[in-house]
Design a protein around this motif. Structure first.
Motif, short mmCIF file in Angstrom:
data_model
loop_
_atom_site.label_atom_id
_atom_site.label_comp_id
_atom_site.label_asym_id
_atom_site.label_seq_id
_atom_site.Cartn_x
_atom_site.Cartn_y
_atom_site.Cartn_z
N UNK A 107 47.11 20.19 41.58
CA UNK A 107 46.76 20.03 42.95
C UNK A 107 46.13 18.35 42.81
N UNK A 108 46.76 17.24 43.83
CA UNK A 108 46.58 15.91 43.47
C UNK A 108 44.98 15.45 43.31
N UNK A 109 44.04 14.71 42.26
CA UNK A 109 42.91 14.48 42.30
C UNK A 109 42.05 15.53 41.85
N UNK A 110 43.06 16.58 40.67
CA UNK A 110 42.00 17.56 40.52
C UNK A 110 42.00 17.16 39.60
N UNK A 111 40.73 16.79 38.15
CA UNK A 111 40.94 16.65 36.95
C UNK A 111 40.61 17.72 36.59
N UNK A 112 40.77 17.67 35.22
CA UNK A 112 40.43 18.61 33.51
C UNK A 112 38.90 19.52 34.54
N UNK A 113 37.94 18.35 34.18
CA UNK A 113 36.68 19.19 34.79
C UNK A 113 36.71 19.82 35.66
N UNK A 114 37.14 19.15 37.06
CA UNK A 114 36.89 20.23 38.16
C UNK A 114 37.45 21.46 37.73
N UNK A 115 38.69 21.64 37.75
CA UNK A 115 39.34 22.66 37.03
C UNK A 115 38.36 23.94 36.27
N UNK A 116 37.81 23.05 35.45
CA UNK A 116 37.36 23.90 34.82
C UNK A 116 35.71 24.39 35.85
N UNK A 117 34.93 23.43 36.86
CA UNK A 117 34.48 23.70 37.51
C UNK A 117 34.45 25.20 38.58
N UNK A 118 36.33 24.73 39.21
CA UNK A 118 36.95 25.71 40.28
C UNK A 118 37.11 27.87 38.81
N UNK A 119 37.55 27.17 37.86
CA UNK A 119 37.22 28.25 36.80
C UNK A 119 36.45 29.40 36.77
N UNK A 120 34.78 28.39 36.33
CA UNK A 120 34.24 28.69 35.92
C UNK A 120 33.28 30.59 37.43
N UNK A 121 33.50 29.31 38.40
CA UNK A 121 34.00 30.07 39.35
C UNK A 121 33.83 31.67 40.17
N UNK A 122 35.08 30.90 40.02
CA UNK A 122 36.15 32.42 40.63
C UNK A 122 36.36 33.24 38.71
N UNK A 123 36.38 32.79 37.64
CA UNK A 123 36.28 33.85 36.79
C UNK A 123 36.07 35.12 36.90
N UNK A 124 35.07 34.84 36.67
CA UNK A 124 33.25 36.29 36.89
C UNK A 124 34.03 37.69 37.91
N UNK A 125 34.68 38.70 37.59
CA UNK A 125 34.51 39.91 39.13
C UNK A 125 33.79 40.38 39.51
N UNK A 126 33.38 41.00 40.48
CA UNK A 126 32.70 41.33 40.71
C UNK A 126 32.17 42.69 41.07
N UNK A 127 30.77 43.37 39.63
CA UNK A 127 31.05 44.48 39.87
C UNK A 127 30.51 45.54 41.29
N UNK A 128 29.59 44.79 42.52
CA UNK A 128 29.23 45.63 43.80
C UNK A 128 30.50 45.48 44.25
N UNK A 129 31.82 45.01 44.26
CA UNK A 129 33.46 45.35 44.76
C UNK A 129 34.56 45.91 43.91
N UNK A 130 34.06 46.26 42.61
CA UNK A 130 34.80 47.06 42.08
C UNK A 130 33.27 48.70 42.19
N UNK A 131 32.47 48.69 41.54
CA UNK A 131 31.36 49.65 42.02
C UNK A 131 32.10 50.18 43.45
N UNK A 132 31.69 49.28 44.91
CA UNK A 132 32.16 50.54 46.08
C UNK A 132 33.45 50.54 45.97
N UNK A 133 34.01 50.35 45.10
CA UNK A 133 35.94 50.69 45.17
C UNK A 133 36.20 52.03 44.49
N UNK A 134 35.72 51.95 43.96
CA UNK A 134 35.52 53.23 42.12
C UNK A 134 35.17 54.35 42.96
N UNK A 135 34.09 54.55 43.51
CA UNK A 135 32.92 54.80 44.37
C UNK A 135 34.15 56.22 44.92
#
Length: 527
Positions: A107-135
């Motif tokens: 991604x043009x203009x995307x620094x490592x710091x911005x990449x880690x920022x995005x990675x920190x945002x999208x890395x955790x799976x959501x418990x609510x979604x998983x629980x709602x699906x697996x029920x």
């Protein structure tokens, strides 16, 4: 105000109706809510939903994390702490690192710091979604606990990465020594503050003359106190809420009476359902404004969608690779803890299942919306709209693709065939109830043996427990008998609490029986 209030009331009504529809269709309600929010956003004349980035974490995260900490079995978490810890910390960091490297390169203009920022945002799976699906499908208790425990702890690790990345983007530098000390303080300080406040809240409930409404009101504000106080000393509010919630959860029988537990369960279930529903609707409602931000920055919509697909692919691949790495490490170093499966083929398919459960949701959206509009220097935050859009695409794709295919994957691969059975669960319940019956009968014989002879009420009570029969009337229930019956119920709770210390006993079965005892005590109060 007169415009926003009816809109929010309509949102809550829509959440309820969509949940009913989702249950009928047997799909997870977050999927319908995101799609509905997206469709609603195109209706002209609707008020724009704007949330202060500084408040998004404080509004939504504390109660959601607190309720999750109360729902999970701490005993089961301790049993599977290795894999939970590895997915909650190591896998989150590996995922964030993978996203950072790929986005920095492509991604043009995307620094490592911005990449880690995005990675920190999208890395955790959501418990609510998983629980709602697996029920809608049956999975082993161990798998469920691993997913719940991971979702509870990975929120903390991902948000720590998010916070450090924000600092790096804002200052343009990253000092490892300071970051390491800060990380340790955030984790250790957050856990310590949560445990201390949890202990203080338990004492407050025990010593103050509270009733059910006041107990419930206190539990509603307690997670906000934990989060706020931890954040004031630059520690992790998430770790404080999680540790404090787990501490209080294991002591609920001590400081809450049966009425507070029963009524509080219903209140919290509804409160968290509404909060989750609002967040998932906001995901869809925010999209038009995010797209406008992309256009103002000169980023074509097709290009942004491509970036979203790229990041989603990286997330799925990183999680599946991590799941297989965890299995291999377990087979090498801890073979006694290898996953149970009826065949080697199914054992090697389990990491694929675990990797396919990475639906994103509430925490990812909250983190993305919490990105400040400007840096401390006053200039616009770089690529904020693109990060928000990629986050939206990730949430939408993981919910639709993984969320809709996961139940099919589980049910049609017969992955867990032979791992558990309805008969085994019923047998465990029957054994627990038989032991409880014997305990009650022996309790009455040992403590009230002299009063049983010649007393119609006492003899009837003994017969009730001996023959598992219900009395046809309550006329014999004097105040003294009520006292004995309450004492009897407390004795059952103590028995079940001791029984729960056995690692082979499923805590969910114990909790169900404790809930039945609470209901019995409430019925007794109405006589």
């Amino acid at each position: 105000m007169h415009t926003i209030l009816p809109f929010f009331l309509a949102m809550i009504a829509a959440i309820v109706l969509l949940n009913m529809w989702a249950n009928k269709l047997k799909i997870a309600y977050p999927i319908l809510l995101v799609i509905a929010g997206l469709l609603i956003s195109f209706i002209p004349g609707l008020p724009t939903v704007k949330i202060d980035p500084d408040l998004i974490f404080f509004i939504f995260l504390p109660p959601l994390l607190f309720e999750a900490a109360w729902s999970i079995s701490f005993k089961e978490m301790k049993k599977w702490w290795r894999i939970i810890g590895s997915f909650a910390f190591l896998v989150v960091f590996f995922t964030a690192l993978s996203v950072a490297i790929v986005t920095n390169y492509l991604i043009p203009g995307f620094t490592i710091a911005l990449g880690f920022l995005l990675g920190g945002i999208v890395s955790p799976p959501d418990a609510v979604s998983t629980g709602a699906i697996t029920k809608f499908v049956k999975i082993p208790k161990s798998t469920s606990v691993i997913l719940e425990g991971e979702s509870l702890l990975n929120d903390a690790s991902s948000l720590i990465i998010f916070r450090f990345a924000l600092v790096a983007v804002g200052t343009g530098q990253f000092i490892w020594q300071e970051a390491t000390l800060s990380f340790l303080w955030m984790v250790v300080g957050g856990v310590g503050i949560g445990l201390l406040l949890g202990w203080l809240f338990v004492q407050a409930h025990r010593r103050l003359p509270t009733d059910a409404p006041s107990d419930i009101a206190l539990t509603l504000i307690e997670p906000y106190f934990m989060y706020w106080i931890a954040e004031q000393v630059h520690s992790s509010g998430v770790m404080a809420v999680v540790s404090g919630g787990l501490f209080m959860s294991t002591r609920r029988l001590i400081f809450l009476n049966s009425s507070s537990r029963i009524k509080g369960y219903s209140v919290w279930e509804s409160f968290v359902f509404i909060l989750n529903g609002i967040v998932f609707l906001i995901i869809g409602l925010e999209l038009p404004e995010i797209v406008d931000g992309l256009r103002s920055n000169g980023i074509p919509l097709g290009t942004a969608i491509g970036y979203g697909l790229l990041v989603t692919g990286v997330l799925i691949a990183a999680r599946i690779l991590s799941a297989y790495a965890a299995l291999i490490a377990t087979l090498i170093f801890r073979p006694s803890l290898r996953p149970h499966a009826s065949s080697s083929k199914r054992r090697w398919m389990m990491p694929l299942l675990l990797g396919w459960t990475g639906m994103r949701g509430v925490v990812s959206l909250a983190a993305a919306l919490a990105i400040p509009l400007t840096l401390s220097s006053g200039i616009a935050f770089p690529h904020r709209s693109l990060i928000l859009f990629i986050t939206f695409v990730v949430i939408l794709l993981t919910l639709l693709v993984q969320g809709l295919t996961l139940p099919y994957f589980i049910s049609h691969t017969n992955l867990f065939e032979g791992v558990f059975s309805e008969e085994a669960e019923e047998s465990a319940k029957k054994k627990m109830k038989q032991g409880l019956k014997q305990h009650v009968y022996q309790f009455l014989k040992d403590k009230y043996d002299n009063e049983l002879i010649g007393h119609a009420g006492m003899e009837r009570l003994l017969k009730q427990w001996e023959e598992r029969a219900k009395a046809t009337d309550d006329s014999w229930m004097s105040e003294k008998m009520k006292g004995i019956f309450v004492e009897l119920l407390d004795s059952q709770r103590r028995y079940l609490t001791e029984l729960n210390k056995d690692p082979k006993v499923d805590e969910e079965i114990i909790r169900q029986q404790l809930y039945q005892i609470d209901l019995e005590e409430e019925r007794l109060k109405m006589i």
